[in-house]
Enzyme design. Sequence first.
Site, PDB file in Angstrom:
ATOM      1  N   GLU A   1       4.719 -10.780  -6.306  1.00  0.00           N
ATOM      2  CA  GLU A   1       3.656 -10.974  -7.292  1.00  0.00           C
ATOM      3  C   GLU A   1       3.979 -10.387  -8.649  1.00  0.00           C
ATOM      4  O   GLU A   1       3.341 -10.745  -9.649  1.00  0.00           O
ATOM      5  CB  GLU A   1       2.332 -10.391  -6.778  1.00  0.00           C
ATOM      6  CG  GLU A   1       2.257  -8.880  -6.712  1.00  0.00           C
ATOM      7  CD  GLU A   1       2.800  -8.286  -5.413  1.00  0.00           C
ATOM      8  OE1 GLU A   1       2.446  -7.132  -5.108  1.00  0.00           O
ATOM      9  OE2 GLU A   1       3.584  -8.980  -4.720  1.00  0.00           O
TER      10      GLU A   1
ATOM     11  N   CYS B   1       5.237  -6.074   1.615  1.00  0.00           N
ATOM     12  CA  CYS B   1       5.519  -4.641   1.621  1.00  0.00           C
ATOM     13  C   CYS B   1       4.826  -3.961   2.812  1.00  0.00           C
ATOM     14  O   CYS B   1       5.214  -4.184   3.943  1.00  0.00           O
ATOM     15  CB  CYS B   1       5.118  -4.014   0.285  1.00  0.00           C
ATOM     16  SG  CYS B   1       5.775  -2.347   0.033  1.00  0.00           S
ATOM     17  N   TYR B   2       3.790  -3.148   2.594  1.00  0.00           N
ATOM     18  CA  TYR B   2       3.093  -2.508   3.710  1.00  0.00           C
ATOM     19  C   TYR B   2       2.525  -3.561   4.661  1.00  0.00           C
ATOM     20  O   TYR B   2       2.564  -3.388   5.886  1.00  0.00           O
ATOM     21  CB  TYR B   2       1.970  -1.614   3.187  1.00  0.00           C
ATOM     22  CG  TYR B   2       1.225  -0.884   4.290  1.00  0.00           C
ATOM     23  CD1 TYR B   2       1.679   0.346   4.762  1.00  0.00           C
ATOM     24  CD2 TYR B   2       0.087  -1.436   4.870  1.00  0.00           C
ATOM     25  CE1 TYR B   2       1.014   1.009   5.777  1.00  0.00           C
ATOM     26  CE2 TYR B   2      -0.587  -0.784   5.888  1.00  0.00           C
ATOM     27  CZ  TYR B   2      -0.119   0.443   6.342  1.00  0.00           C
ATOM     28  OH  TYR B   2      -0.785   1.090   7.362  1.00  0.00           O
TER      29      TYR B   2
ATOM     30  N   ASP C   1     -15.921 -13.518 -22.926  1.00  0.00           N
ATOM     31  CA  ASP C   1     -16.655 -13.587 -21.664  1.00  0.00           C
ATOM     32  C   ASP C   1     -18.084 -14.072 -21.866  1.00  0.00           C
ATOM     33  O   ASP C   1     -18.527 -15.014 -21.206  1.00  0.00           O
ATOM     34  CB  ASP C   1     -16.653 -12.221 -20.963  1.00  0.00           C
ATOM     35  CG  ASP C   1     -15.254 -11.724 -20.648  1.00  0.00           C
ATOM     36  OD1 ASP C   1     -14.337 -12.575 -20.578  1.00  0.00           O
ATOM     37  OD2 ASP C   1     -15.068 -10.516 -20.498  1.00  0.00           O
TER      38      ASP C   1
ATOM     39  N   LYS D   1      -9.668 -13.230 -16.215  1.00  0.00           N
ATOM     40  CA  LYS D   1      -9.718 -13.481 -17.654  1.00  0.00           C
ATOM     41  C   LYS D   1      -8.979 -14.757 -18.046  1.00  0.00           C
ATOM     42  O   LYS D   1      -9.457 -15.525 -18.892  1.00  0.00           O
ATOM     43  CB  LYS D   1      -9.132 -12.282 -18.420  1.00  0.00           C
ATOM     44  CG  LYS D   1      -9.089 -12.434 -19.922  1.00  0.00           C
ATOM     45  CD  LYS D   1     -10.465 -12.331 -20.549  1.00  0.00           C
ATOM     46  CE  LYS D   1     -10.869 -10.890 -20.678  1.00  0.00           C
ATOM     47  NZ  LYS D   1     -12.143 -10.724 -21.448  1.00  0.00           N
TER      48      LYS D   1
ATOM     49  N   GLY E   1       0.834  -1.195   0.000  1.00  0.00           N
ATOM     50  CA  GLY E   1       0.000   0.000   0.000  1.00  0.00           C
ATOM     51  C   GLY E   1       0.866   1.242   0.000  1.00  0.00           C
ATOM     52  O   GLY E   1       2.068   1.170   0.267  1.00  0.00           O
TER      53      GLY E   1
ATOM     54  N   HIS F   1       7.913  -7.234  -3.616  1.00  0.00           N
ATOM     55  CA  HIS F   1       6.655  -7.639  -4.260  1.00  0.00           C
ATOM     56  C   HIS F   1       6.881  -8.920  -5.072  1.00  0.00           C
ATOM     57  O   HIS F   1       7.241  -8.855  -6.254  1.00  0.00           O
ATOM     58  CB  HIS F   1       6.133  -6.526  -5.170  1.00  0.00           C
ATOM     59  CG  HIS F   1       5.597  -5.348  -4.435  1.00  0.00           C
ATOM     60  ND1 HIS F   1       4.306  -5.274  -3.979  1.00  0.00           N
ATOM     61  CD2 HIS F   1       6.202  -4.200  -4.035  1.00  0.00           C
ATOM     62  CE1 HIS F   1       4.116  -4.128  -3.353  1.00  0.00           C
ATOM     63  NE2 HIS F   1       5.261  -3.457  -3.365  1.00  0.00           N
TER      64      HIS F   1
END
Length: 517
Positions: free
Chosen positions: A173, A84-85, A229, A372, A57, A171
């Site tokens: 990710e 992180c945060y 979709d 997706k 964050g 991070h």
Amino acid sequence: MISHHDLVLVVDYGAQYAQLIARRVREASVYSEIVDSGTSTEEILARKPSAIILSGGPSSVYAEGAPQLDPELLRAGVPVLGICYGFQSMAKALGGTVAKTGQREYGRTSLSIQDSGCLLASLPNTLNVWMSHGDSVSRAPEGFDVLARTAGAPVAAFEDRERKLAGVQWHPEVIHSQWGQQVLERFLFDLAGLTPDWTSANIVAESIEQIRETVGDRRVLCALSGGVDSAVAAALVQEAIGSQLTCVFVDHGLLREGEAEQVKEDFVRVTGVDLVVADEKERFLGALSGVTDPEEKRKIIGREFIRTFEATAAQLAGERGIDFLVQGTLYPDVVESGGGSGAANIKSHHNVGGLPDDLQFTLIEPLRTMFKDEVRAVGAQLGLPEAMVWRHPFPGPGLGIRIIGEVTAERLDILRQADAIARHELTAARLDREIWQFPVVLLADVRSVGVQGDGRTYGHPIVLRPVVSDDAMTADWAKLPYEVLEKISTRITNECPEINRVVVDITSKPPGTIEWE
């Protein structure tokens, strides 16, 4: 649909990467959802999560109004990973020290592993990781082992294996962090002991069961746009209830070459769905006549779609009685629309052509929990044509907002031909799946001087806009090979007499958007 699977809750502290964390967990075949940092400990634990991840964050843990972590969440016996945060919040909540060092680390940073522990097991001693922080953890809480450090973070990772708590300053990710996915999976499987059973096969089986239970013997309607979709949502419902489903395809004449036929022929052939086609090309062109303002074009296209769909739906409902409406809502739509667990209302999505809220149907949203990439995996599992499953995202207003200027039949034909050439060469170069989206834009109100066939021309420019992205919230221009760009340009200027110039848009998002209008 998710009751039989482990659940990982990602607590969002305002991170730009919260959705990406959830996606990375899903990529490890574990189900995840995002909750806002304002969600109470009681609400979080009531969801019975198998593990919790605290996101990054923009705040300092010491800043006034910064989101606070309830220490009770860390004492509940649920495995927790802080990023992180979230990592700094864990340290502070458990009695560690977070220092304002004044030494910021942004971007690629060298990390030194001191003790691999469980979280960093089998990784090299030095990694390049992606950092974005000012404060740093200078002392780990009691009972934690310090695993790694960087020049600006004396404690860059820690873990308490007994309590199944861990955290990292970087991070994992983002793709820029080496071994990032492995770090997440060490937490999920080795520390938290979760089961990787969130697969496309399970999603399909459980969705079908749920749809059958919900619908019973009643009838269902779906607006089929030709996009992945709506196609996958319709295919799932069709697999579940067969002839109880009727799909409506509004052919507004603003699709790319071959897409209407793909819906009317390929999709029906594969699924056997009952399809009603409303051919409204003249209606849409007439409504758009003389209109050049982008927002006005969007509103007109949305309005005409609604009117056409409502008229067709009313006729069908009058004949057979229809109780349910299928929408291709995805999980990012739910998060951005403020749906579930206190998520921020970023924007509202109306996933079936902007259908109004007062339509008298009960919604069926079989993709509501999916990203997706999961939708595409489900489409492949259901046997949909590869060209449909991997179709690039396409805006609801179609080519109407890729013509800069008035939309006419002639201009649509020009753009369709140029777009078909660009897509053909991209496919021939086997770059389809590396590109998120490839808008081709006709600058209809712009003319440029050219030379074709030894004569002076005064033709239109075409803009190529290939981009790469994870979720379209941010995007970068795609660095296509020069030889591919050359083939596209040569073919367009040779085969489209009205085009004498091809340019490439190399603007990222932000500051630009993916579409021009």
